[in-house]
Design a protein around this motif. Sequence first.
Motif, PDB file in Angstrom:
ATOM      1  N   HIS A  89       0.810  -1.224   0.000  1.00 23.65           N
ATOM      2  CA  HIS A  89       0.000   0.000   0.000  1.00 23.65           C
ATOM      3  C   HIS A  89       0.840   1.271   0.000  1.00 23.65           C
ATOM      4  CE1 HIS A  89       0.771   0.713   4.322  1.00 23.65           C
ATOM      5  NE2 HIS A  89       0.782  -0.611   4.397  1.00 23.65           N
ATOM      6  N   ARG A 115      -3.177  -1.581  -2.572  1.00 22.90           N
ATOM      7  CA  ARG A 115      -4.179  -0.534  -2.357  1.00 22.90           C
ATOM      8  C   ARG A 115      -3.545   0.843  -2.159  1.00 22.90           C
ATOM      9  NH1 ARG A 115      -4.268   0.705   3.073  1.00 22.90           N
ATOM     10  NH2 ARG A 115      -3.170  -0.798   4.403  1.00 22.90           N
ATOM     11  N   SER A 117      -2.414   3.298  -3.883  1.00 18.20           N
ATOM     12  CA  SER A 117      -1.132   3.625  -4.505  1.00 18.20           C
ATOM     13  C   SER A 117      -1.325   4.461  -5.762  1.00 18.20           C
ATOM     14  CB  SER A 117      -0.367   2.336  -4.855  1.00 18.20           C
ATOM     15  OG  SER A 117      -0.014   1.655  -3.672  1.00 18.20           O
ATOM     16  N   PRO A 121      -1.513  -1.033  -9.699  1.00 21.58           N
ATOM     17  CA  PRO A 121      -1.011  -1.970  -8.687  1.00 21.58           C
ATOM     18  C   PRO A 121       0.154  -2.801  -9.226  1.00 21.58           C
ATOM     19  CG  PRO A 121      -3.393  -2.144  -8.895  1.00 21.58           C
ATOM     20  CD  PRO A 121      -2.924  -1.250  -9.992  1.00 21.58           C
ATOM     21  N   ASN A 141      -6.269   2.543  -5.844  1.00 27.91           N
ATOM     22  CA  ASN A 141      -5.119   2.935  -6.658  1.00 27.91           C
ATOM     23  C   ASN A 141      -5.590   3.904  -7.732  1.00 27.91           C
ATOM     24  OD1 ASN A 141      -3.156   0.897  -5.488  1.00 27.91           O
ATOM     25  ND2 ASN A 141      -4.794  -0.439  -6.204  1.00 27.91           N
ATOM     26  N   ASP A 144      -7.101   0.708 -10.910  1.00 32.63           N
ATOM     27  CA  ASP A 144      -7.094  -0.653 -10.358  1.00 32.63           C
ATOM     28  C   ASP A 144      -7.076  -1.669 -11.491  1.00 32.63           C
ATOM     29  OD1 ASP A 144      -7.047   0.018  -7.635  1.00 32.63           O
ATOM     30  OD2 ASP A 144      -9.207   0.365  -7.621  1.00 32.63           O
TER      31      ASP A 144
END
Length: 186
Positions: A89, A115, A117, A121, A141, A144
Amino acid sequence: AASCQELAYRRMYREAAVAWAEAGCQVHAITLLADPADCLPPGFWRGMQFSNTAGVQLDYCEIGYGGGGAWSMLETWGSNVSINHCDIHHSTATSGAIRLINTGITPAFRNSQVRDSNGYPIYQTTADMAPTYENLTFSGNTTDAVYLNGGTLNRNVTYDGKQLHGSPLISGSTLTVNAGWTLTVN
């Protein structure tokens, strides 16, 4: 973001875990964060890089507040990498919290979440690799999804969207499948 109190608690846990390990106790959790005493922002530390000869297994870990610019929190050039039951994360990397770099690599990412970020990912520098993605969850994110930087496939590759809980694959450039090879997206 974690409060300074939560970060101080994590520091106490890490210090206790070291003492337990020195006493011969088995410690299962791995925490890799910026020094919580300083309440440092995401991106303070760059991350970890696993060479093509590295053998890495991270189980039940927390990795956070790393990455920076083009540096991902976890970068791998090799296949002998396994990440399982981890919470990844608060990466600030523009190239993904996790970046996979070499063609043909087969690292494994299982039962984990990425998560909160910046960017994606997971960022693959080429689609010509066959990582294992099982039971991964992405949330909070910038996007995602798993990013595939295109390229030419010289092997059979399968992506299973169910193992990504419906998160998409995004190809950023032309993806070519050479004769004799298949790309399967479930």
